[in-house]
Scaffold this active site. Structure first.
Site: not given
Ligand SMILES: Nc1ncnc2c1ncn2[C@@H]1O[C@H](COP(=O)(O)OP(=O)(O)OP(=O)(O)O)[C@@H](O)[C@H]1O
Ligand SMILES: O=C(O)[C@H](O)COP(=O)(O)O
Length: 400
Positions: A40, A201, A357, A380
């Site tokens: 970042r 999820k 993510g 997000g």
């Molecule tokens: N089959 C599974 N069973 C349980 N957890 C799982 C499975 N497949 C993936 N995951 C978990 O899902 C998590 C990521 O899910 P999330 O919905 O947070 O995804 P993301 O959008 O990439 O992340 P972020 O929330 O950081 O944006 C990982 O930690 C991973 O271990």
């Molecule tokens: O890490 C993030 O997703 C951004 O820096 C926003 O942080 P926040 O979810 O604490 O507002």
């Protein structure tokens, strides 16, 4: 974007001017307080360097973590040091984000110098988007640049409120690039357009799946959410992650894909484990053969092949969320294979976008980050943008 950007401002607009620049320097630290990923900070360099080269006095403002009041562990001091190394010039660091000392240090800045204010979330007024606080932030500057894409979904004083007191208020190069990929490349894509959605999820991805179903030709689903789709189809999923209250939703998403002629692909086989652990016993089974007491933690080799074939002719691909529990090496193969496939099609000219993510962490883990067209710096914020929502930090900027 239809918003004014830094590219619209010339050296004569900027020379000698104090530019308040919102950046997202919310970077991860290890237990000893060292920065473990400076992506970042690097991503903000084009904006900072353009401003310094055009003779502006740069005042950077960022949040760091989610402090409740002043927290010495969440000071931006290590970030100032890293930024100074990356820029190859001194970065003046203040211990506050408003007040007399800040005003004095800003007053002493020469053209082309850079100053970093202290963590703006030490003030509760920041997240409340308090107008008086926004006014105090604005008081030290002549114009505003927002380059904090990762925080653009927050209507805070430094991302939104401050625009009411500074003119012009423009977007920086990072925000411009993020919008180009996460908005324009998908609004008017080179087809076929595929979306790959994974993660734990389905409930956290409903909005993005629904929005992408309107646009994509192929929708590939992996990760923990597949078991809710399988259970909705009447399959046994053992101990796999299931959201019982989302079974109807899973059915309706499948129906919607059919109705819209979107090719919805779910894995054909999965790697199951006897418990949720890095060293769990595992086996690969077809999806109609998940044993009782076992849980699916990755997509299987046949699914990887099917997904690779589906992606081979795609001209634009957007990926959000891992295919499995990639944090455990034993269950990382599906996610890593998708990363390699995207790198391959990227080489052939496809636009590959990693939408923030955990999928970003996965691509970085396998060392393929520089082979993708775009890796979002927002978690997000990128999800909200993909869902088609307007981001307050962008809406507030001047029209082009
Ligand atoms: N089959 C599974 N069973 C349980 N957890 C799982 C499975 N497949 C993936 N995951 C978990 O899902 C998590 C990521 O899910 P999330 O919905 O947070 O995804 P993301 O959008 O990439 O992340 P972020 O929330 O950081 O944006 C990982 O930690 C991973 O271990
Ligand atoms: O890490 C993030 O997703 C951004 O820096 C926003 O942080 P926040 O979810 O604490 O507002």
């Amino acid at each position: 974007m239809s918003k004014k950007t830094l590219a619209n401002l010339s050296a004569s607009d900027l020379s000698g001017k104090r530019a308040l620049v919102r950046v997202d320097f919310n970077v991860p630290l290890d237990d000893s307080g060292n920065i473990t990923d400076d992506t970042r900070i690097r991503a903000a360099l084009p904006t900072i360097q353009d401003l310094t080269q055009k003779g502006a006095k740069v005042i950077l403002v960022s949040h760091f973590g989610r402090p409740k009041g002043v927290d010495d562990k969440l000071r931006l001091t290590p970030v100032a040091k890293r930024l100074s190394d990356l820029l190859g010039q001194e970065v003046v660091k203040t211990d506050d984000s408003i007040g007399d000392d800040v005003a004095a240090k800003v007053g002493a800045l020469q053209n082309g110098q850079v100053l970093l204010l202290e963590n703006v979330r030490f003030y509760k007024e920041e997240e409340k988007n308090d107008p008086e606080f926004a006014k105090k932030l604005a008081a030290n500057a002549d114009l505003y640049v927002n380059d904090a894409f990762g925080t653009a979904h927050r209507a805070h004083a430094s991302t939104e409120g401050v625009t009411k007191y500074l003119s012009p208020s423009v977007g920086g190069y990072l925000i411009e690039k993020e919008l180009q990929y996460l908005q324009s490349a998908i609004a008017d894509p080179q087809r076929p357009l595929a979306a790959i959605i994974g993660g734990s999820k389905v409930s956290s991805k409903i909005g993005v799946i629904e929005a992408l179903l309107e646009k994509c030709d192929k929708l590939i689903i992996g990760g923990g959410m597949i078991f809710t789709f399988y259970k909705a189809r009447g399959l046994n999923v053992g101990k796999s992650l299931v959201e019982e209250d989302k079974l109807e939703l899973a059915k309706s998403l499948e129906a919607k894909a059919k109705e819209r002629g979107v090719d919805l692909l779910l894995p054909t086989d999965v790697v199951v484990a006897d418990n949720f652990a890095a060293d769990a016993n595992s086996q690969t089974v077809s999806i109609d053969n998940i044993p009782d007491g076992w849980m699916g933690l990755d997509i299987g080799p046949d699914s990887i092949k099917v997904f690779q074939e589906a992606l081979a002719d795609c001209k634009t691909v957007i990926w959000n969320g891992p295919m499995g529990v990639f944090e455990f090496d034993k269950f990382a193969a599906g996610t890593e294979a998708i990363a390699h496939t995207l790198a391959d099609i990227s080489k052939k000219g496809a636009i590959t976008i990693i939408g923030g993510g955990d999928s970003v962490a996965a691509v970085e883990k396998v060392g393929l980050a520089d082979q993708m067209s775009h890796i979002s710096t927002g978690g997000g914020a990128s999800l909200e943008l993909l869902e088609g929502k307007e981001l307050p930090g962008i809406v507030a900027l001047d029209e082009a």
